[in-house]
Design an enzyme around this catalytic site. Structure first.
Site, PDB file in Angstrom:
ATOM      1  CG  ASP A 303     -32.974 -25.846 -39.352  1.00 11.52           C
ATOM      2  OD1 ASP A 303     -32.361 -26.919 -39.169  1.00 11.52           O
ATOM      3  OD2 ASP A 303     -33.217 -25.401 -40.485  1.00 11.52           O
TER       4      ASP A 303
HETATM    5  C1  NOJ Z   1     -30.733 -27.796 -41.527  1.00 11.29           C
HETATM    6  C2  NOJ Z   1     -31.875 -27.681 -42.473  1.00 11.29           C
HETATM    7  O1  NOJ Z   1     -32.269 -26.344 -42.614  1.00 11.29           O
HETATM    8  C3  NOJ Z   1     -33.081 -28.517 -42.080  1.00 11.29           C
HETATM    9  O2  NOJ Z   1     -33.994 -28.505 -43.151  1.00 11.29           O
HETATM   10  C4  NOJ Z   1     -32.681 -29.911 -41.719  1.00 11.29           C
HETATM   11  O3  NOJ Z   1     -33.825 -30.665 -41.367  1.00 11.29           O
HETATM   12  C5  NOJ Z   1     -31.670 -29.858 -40.593  1.00 11.29           C
HETATM   13  N1  NOJ Z   1     -30.496 -29.126 -41.029  1.00 11.29           N
HETATM   14  C6  NOJ Z   1     -31.245 -31.244 -40.122  1.00 11.29           C
HETATM   15  O4  NOJ Z   1     -30.548 -31.910 -41.093  1.00 11.29           O
END
Ligand code: NOJ
Length: 761
Positions: A303
């Site tokens: 992530d």
């Molecule tokens: C953080 C989030 O936790 C995740 O769900 C998301 O896909 C990413 N950012 C990218 O935007």
């Protein structure tokens, strides 16, 4: 000793039992793990790449051309677009995410294809959580439909619009089981139940990916956040997760597995630590379970800066260490930190990371790009005209309206207040969500807008015969009073025959980083509700919410309550369809509404204790909080219809089944009302005595049926030993002989009809 007991009492799930489970109706949507096809040219490309270029293929960055909510939540470290294009030219990027449409993608892809040394196409990713331009209900809402097929269809439309806008890869579905309603991200997921969540996970993957990865109407799905992100302590986002391996496997891991079994070939690591080791650096999770046990062949992305965050977790000492730990754990690609491109080449040179592992990860990523058709035609999803021509088509909006109305849950309808008449009555529409282009699409939308959505007042106006019979009063802001607002609202209620009170949470109150310590209707709106109730007119509460809430006072006591979540582009029309009876409510709660906020985490499938309280009585020294039973106000699975549904006539095909047998249970479901109804008939079991204590109930299946007035139907479910399996003492699936309760019921806490059977060795 322990082992003897296991083998005497329990049977490990054998191949036959697994096959039976796979054949059971609840699993019909789930298939086998997706296969990664690696064309021969991929290895010859890898042989020609430098270490830096390889690390580049494992580095994903937020688009420097971003904007809107995506950039606000996940700010690009680089907002210099020409510089990012230059990184593409130099082979330092595998792709970007949450960029802005086909035009941007074309500029970047041109740079990669014409000016980079290796001419490897970029991949464009985005968070298309519940729609691209046409916005569907938030995922939690859509799960309330209990119709996985509906989720497959909305995912298909999302893929159609987004892949027309240059997007190859979707950071969705989010399938984290959420059992604590304080957690803000429950809104993105599948609710509290692993079976329901698994079926929606599979359906969404199928809708996004379709049958052919090369299709420019589909894109790659990414199952996230692996794993157990939803089990954060106290429901606070990003917080520690500490779970037994058994609960992890039995509850939390199931929907991810279902997503991979439906063919998803990418996964996103979660931010949380899992029992002491951050998921991003967790070799057991990312390699032993995901690849070893489950046979996952796709690639794992961290992530957003998840690898770097292991420094603050206290697990990695610096960026280099973080890159090494994440990569060796099995995270193939790094999102946004830049740590892989910064450190992997040197980690390989120093021998700390084997070159062969680096090549394996690059092979996975390049093979996926090939499967998506990007080597054949890097521009196959990049087409500005198609981007515009696919946007918000009437048929897409029709699915949004259908999906919206099917997501609505009617908690209560005393005196058959609903549906409302279309004429002859004055309606006061009161509350911060009564009208206006706000809080319609939900908290996590990158490309759709509230401006293009239908608000409640517009929907209601469209449904009623006399447009002058509607009075609108805001009454209060979401979390602050309006001077004189309550007086105006009271005056509006006094002039009206019926009040529709549109209150609840703003979209900013759920989603990432938006956990709430107290899950109630905000105070100024509660005060508004109390004042309006005192007027004495019948009140329909139309609740806007991103989670289950603890309803109190005049809100809980209103004669009718509709849960309407964030329904997206067609919000107002979908709600009006249900309010005025063009569509009878058919949604069911995917998360239990507690009696008090302090019951969190509350979920129906909790364990019995040694001192269960004999609900509805309140006994001393029993497991409950002061003043309330250990039940919910409205349980998982609850939802009323405009019919009058009765459950009767439980039958069971045999009092016992053997380890290779099956049993059929039936109930007669009748509609004694005056209106047609769609009922979600649910099947629950309880294993009375087991070597590991079992939940008070577990859902094992459900069927949604339509009943005309006066009609009845015999609903059948088949149970097989595999449906009775759990993770035993050795954390392996087992099936144990014994007595089971079985219910066919309208919710997880309703009696419905009930029987028992024995499973024999
Ligand atoms: C953080 C989030 O936790 C995740 O769900 C998301 O896909 C990413 N950012 C990218 O935007």
């Amino acid at each position: 000793m322990l082992d003897t007991r296991i083998s005497r009492r329990a049977t490990l799930m054998g191949a036959g039992a697994v096959a039976a489970w796979l054949a059971s109706p609840a699993r019909a949507l789930l298939q086998t793990a997706g296969r990664l096809e690696v064309p021969a040219f991929v290895d010859s490309l890898i042989a020609r790449m430098t270490l830096e270029e390889k690390a580049g293929q494992l580095s994903l960055m937020a688009s420097a051309w971003g904007g809107g909510i995506a950039a606000a939540l996940n700010p690009p470290s680089n907002s210099n677009f020409p510089q990012q294009v230059d990184e593409a030219r130099k082979g330092q990027l595998t792709g970007v995410f949450n960029g802005n449409g086909a035009r941007m993608a074309r500029i970047m892809q041109n740079a990669a294809m014409k000016e980079s040394r290796m001419k490897i196409p970029l991949i464009f990713a985005a968070d298309i959580i519940h729609g691209h331009r046409t916005i569907f209900p938030v995922p939690l809402a859509e799960v309330a439909s209990f119709e996985p097929e509906l989720a497959r269809r909305t995912a298909e439309v999302a893929a159609f619009e987004a892949s027309g806008a240059g997007i190859d890869w979707n950071f969705s579905p989010m399938v984290d089981v959420a059992r604590d309603q304080r957690w803000g991200r429950g809104v993105e997921g599948g609710g509290e139940d692993p079976l329901l969540g698994s079926l929606f996970a599979a359906a969404r993957v199928q809708g996004f990916q379709g049958a052919n990865f090369k299709s420019n109407e589909h894109f790659l799905a990414c199952v996230k956040h692996f794993a157990a992100y939803g089990a954060a302590e106290s429901g606070m986002d990003y917080n520690t997760v500490d779970l037994s391996e058994r609960t992890l496997r039995e509850v939390y891991l199931k929907p991810y597995k279902a997503g991979f079994d439906a063919g998803a070939l990418s996964a996103m690591a979660s931010f949380n630590e899992l029992s002491g080791i951050p998921a991003t650096g967790n070799h057991w999770l990312m390699t032993e379970v995901l690849r070893g046990e489950w046979g996952f062949q796709g690639f794992v992305v961290s992530d957003y800066t998840g690898d770097e965050e292991m420094i603050k977790h206290g697990y990695a000492k610096d960026g280099r260490d973080a890159a090494k730990l994440a990569f060796l754990a099995g995270v193939d690609m790094s999102m946004q930190s830049g740590l892989y491109r910064q450190h992997l080449p040197d980690l390989v040179r120093s021998g700390e990371v084997p070159q062969q592992l680096l090549d394996t990860s690059v092979r996975r990523v390049l093979a996926m790009k090939a499967m998506l058709g990007l080597f054949e035609d890097p521009f196959r999803r990049i087409d500005e005209k198609r981007e515009a021509s696919r946007s918000m088509l009437p048929r897409s909006r029709a699915i949004a309206r259908e999906s919206g109305r099917k997501s609505i849950v009617m908690l209560k309808n005393d005196g058959d207040l609903l549906p409302l008449p279309r004429s002859g009555k004055k309606i006061a529409l009161i509350g911060p969500f009564a009208s206006g282009q706000h809080d319609l699409v939900g908290p996590w939308v990158v490309y759709g807008t509230d401006e293009k959505a239908v608000d409640l007042a517009t929907g209601v106006r469209g449904a009623i015969a006399d447009k002058n019979s509607l009075i609108i009063a805001e009454g209060s802001k979401v979390d602050q009073p309006i001077p004189g607002g309550i007086d105006q609202a009271v005056a509006a209620a006094q002039q009206a025959d019926i009040v529709v009170l549109a209150i609840g949470e703003s979209q900013g109150m759920s989603g990432e980083a938006q956990s709430r310590a107290d899950i109630v209707v905000p105070k100024p709106q509660q005060e508004l509700a109390e004042a309006v109730a005192k007027v004495g007119k019948p009140v329909v509460v139309v609740l806007k919410n991103g989670r289950a809430l603890a309803l109190e006072g005049a809100v809980a006591n209103a004669p009718a309550i509709l849960v309407t979540w964030f329904l997206g582009t067609e919000t107002g029309n979908s709600i009006a369809d249900v309010l005025f009876g063009a569509y009878g409510p058919s949604g069911r709660l995917p998360s239990s509404f507690p009696r008090l906020a302090g019951q969190q985490p509350y979920y129906y499938a909790h364990k019995p204790t040694g001192r269960p309280n004999p609900d509805p009585k309140l006994e001393d020294y029993k497991a409950r909080f002061r003043g309330i039973t250990n039940t919910s106000l409205y349980p998982f699975g609850h939802g009323l219809t405009y019919g009058k549904i009765e459950y009767s006539g439980f039958t069971i095909s045999s009092p016992s089944i053997g380890m290779n047998g099956e049993i059929e249970v039936t109930a007669t479901i009748a509609n004694r009302g005056q209106r047609a109804a769609e009922e979600v008939v649910q099947l629950y079991i309880h294993d009375r005595v087991a070597s590991i204590t079992r939940p008070v109930r577990e859902m094992k299946g459900f069927k949604k049926i339509k009943l005309e007035p006066g009609q009845s139907e015999v609903v059948r479910f088949t149970l097989r030993p595999a449906d009775l399996q759990f993770y035993g003492v050795a954390n392996k699936p087992v099936v144990e002989p014994g007595t089971f309760d079985v219910w066919i019921a309208p919710s997880a806490e309703a009696e419905g009809v009930h029987g028992t059977f024995d499973l024999t060795a």
